[in-house]
Design an enzyme around this catalytic site. Structure first.
Site, PDB file in Angstrom:
ATOM      1  CD  GLU A   1       8.248 -37.717 -17.009  1.00 36.11           C
ATOM      2  OE1 GLU A   1       7.875 -36.468 -17.068  1.00 36.11           O
ATOM      3  OE2 GLU A   1       8.072 -38.729 -17.646  1.00 36.11           O
TER       4      GLU A   1
ATOM      5  CG  ASN B   1      -4.193 -36.619 -21.592  1.00 37.55           C
ATOM      6  OD1 ASN B   1      -3.885 -37.269 -20.408  1.00 37.55           O
ATOM      7  ND2 ASN B   1      -3.344 -35.748 -21.942  1.00 37.55           N
TER       8      ASN B   1
ATOM      9  NE  ARG C   1      -2.085 -38.201 -24.410  1.00 31.90           N
ATOM     10  CZ  ARG C   1      -0.763 -37.523 -24.058  1.00 31.90           C
ATOM     11  NH1 ARG C   1      -0.319 -37.111 -25.340  1.00 31.90           N
ATOM     12  NH2 ARG C   1      -0.610 -37.495 -23.204  1.00 31.90           N
TER      13      ARG C   1
ATOM     14  NE  ARG D   1       6.607 -35.754 -26.922  1.00 33.44           N
ATOM     15  CZ  ARG D   1       5.957 -35.393 -26.021  1.00 33.44           C
ATOM     16  NH1 ARG D   1       5.749 -36.020 -24.735  1.00 33.44           N
ATOM     17  NH2 ARG D   1       5.243 -34.269 -25.936  1.00 33.44           N
TER      18      ARG D   1
ATOM     19  CG  PHE E   1      -3.160 -27.299 -16.801  1.00 30.64           C
ATOM     20  CD1 PHE E   1      -2.254 -28.291 -16.438  1.00 30.64           C
ATOM     21  CD2 PHE E   1      -2.504 -26.390 -17.919  1.00 30.64           C
ATOM     22  CE1 PHE E   1      -0.969 -28.550 -16.977  1.00 30.64           C
ATOM     23  CE2 PHE E   1      -1.207 -26.524 -18.297  1.00 30.64           C
ATOM     24  CZ  PHE E   1      -0.387 -27.643 -17.928  1.00 30.64           C
TER      25      PHE E   1
HETATM   26  P1  CMP Z   1       0.677 -35.067 -19.644  1.00 35.55           P
HETATM   27  O1  CMP Z   1       1.527 -35.761 -20.913  1.00 35.55           O
HETATM   28  O2  CMP Z   1       0.359 -36.055 -18.263  1.00 35.55           O
HETATM   29  O3  CMP Z   1       1.441 -33.792 -18.951  1.00 35.55           O
HETATM   30  C1  CMP Z   1       0.831 -32.746 -18.167  1.00 35.55           C
HETATM   31  C2  CMP Z   1      -0.800 -32.785 -18.342  1.00 35.55           C
HETATM   32  O4  CMP Z   1      -1.528 -31.878 -18.116  1.00 35.55           O
HETATM   33  C3  CMP Z   1      -1.261 -33.445 -19.573  1.00 35.55           C
HETATM   34  O5  CMP Z   1      -0.803 -34.633 -19.978  1.00 35.55           O
HETATM   35  C4  CMP Z   1      -2.690 -33.171 -19.578  1.00 35.55           C
HETATM   36  O6  CMP Z   1      -3.420 -34.041 -19.279  1.00 35.55           O
HETATM   37  C5  CMP Z   1      -2.721 -31.665 -18.492  1.00 35.55           C
HETATM   38  N1  CMP Z   1      -3.075 -30.488 -18.951  1.00 35.55           N
HETATM   39  C6  CMP Z   1      -4.425 -29.975 -18.874  1.00 35.55           C
HETATM   40  N2  CMP Z   1      -4.321 -28.722 -19.699  1.00 35.55           N
HETATM   41  C7  CMP Z   1      -3.202 -28.734 -20.344  1.00 35.55           C
HETATM   42  C8  CMP Z   1      -2.884 -27.825 -21.079  1.00 35.55           C
HETATM   43  N3  CMP Z   1      -3.452 -26.589 -21.542  1.00 35.55           N
HETATM   44  N4  CMP Z   1      -1.674 -28.005 -21.506  1.00 35.55           N
HETATM   45  C9  CMP Z   1      -0.972 -29.033 -21.507  1.00 35.55           C
HETATM   46  N5  CMP Z   1      -1.318 -30.037 -20.559  1.00 35.55           N
HETATM   47  C10 CMP Z   1      -2.611 -29.917 -20.145  1.00 35.55           C
END
Ligand code: CMP
Length: 140
Positions: free
Chosen positions: A127, A113, A103, A86, A58
């Site tokens: 970060e 998201n 979310r 979280r 992804f």
């Molecule tokens: P975030 O917490 O910003 O960290 C990585 C991002 O990858 C996550 O939120 C999602 O928006 C995106 N993402 C897309 N597909 C996946 C997946 N299968 N698992 C985890 N994160 C994903």
């Protein structure tokens, strides 16, 4: 313990004009915004920020989405800030996010998201340093 965590309000939530509604949830939960900035990530920035996911299928969609518009980045401070944030965000996939979470209420897909939050103390440190020099963080 008093902690700091990094929060990103992603391009979808910025476009929906819900920055204030999301920050209100942080404030109502006792988290303080101690640094904030709005910026447009370059591809190189997004690839560097999400480098841990570089090998994931992804990754390209994630980077494409994160550069699709400006983001609103904050440092949140408070007791147990990392877990508290979280809990407020809910599951990564909004379809699985509990009712009343950010979310569940504002996100449309696993990529769009609405928010990112650091997942642990060590990643929070990295970060936060990615976006904010220590002197720009205003502990109150
Ligand atoms: P975030 O917490 O910003 O960290 C990585 C991002 O990858 C996550 O939120 C999602 O928006 C995106 N993402 C897309 N597909 C996946 C997946 N299968 N698992 C985890 N994160 C994903």
């Amino acid at each position: 313990a008093l902690e700091r965590t990094l929060s990103i309000i992603k391009p979808d939530a910025v476009a929906k004009n819900v920055i204030g509604q999301i920050i209100t949830r942080f404030e109502n939960a006792g988290l303080k915004v101690v640094a904030a900035r709005m910026l447009q990530l370059s591809r190189a920035d997004a690839e560097r920020f999400y480098a841990v996911h570089a090998a994931r299928p992804f990754f390209k969609d994630l980077v494409d989405f994160m550069v699709s518009g400006p983001v609103f980045v904050q440092v949140l401070e408070g007791e147990g800030a990392i877990q508290k944030n979280r809990d407020l965000m809910g599951a990564t996939d909004p379809k699985k996010a509990e009712k009343g979470t950010i979310r569940a209420d504002f996100a449309d897909s696993i990529d769009a998201n609405a928010v990112h939050g650091s997942d642990a103390a060590e990643t929070a440190k990295v970060e936060i340093a990615f976006f904010f020099p220590e002197l720009s963080i205003h502990t109150r």
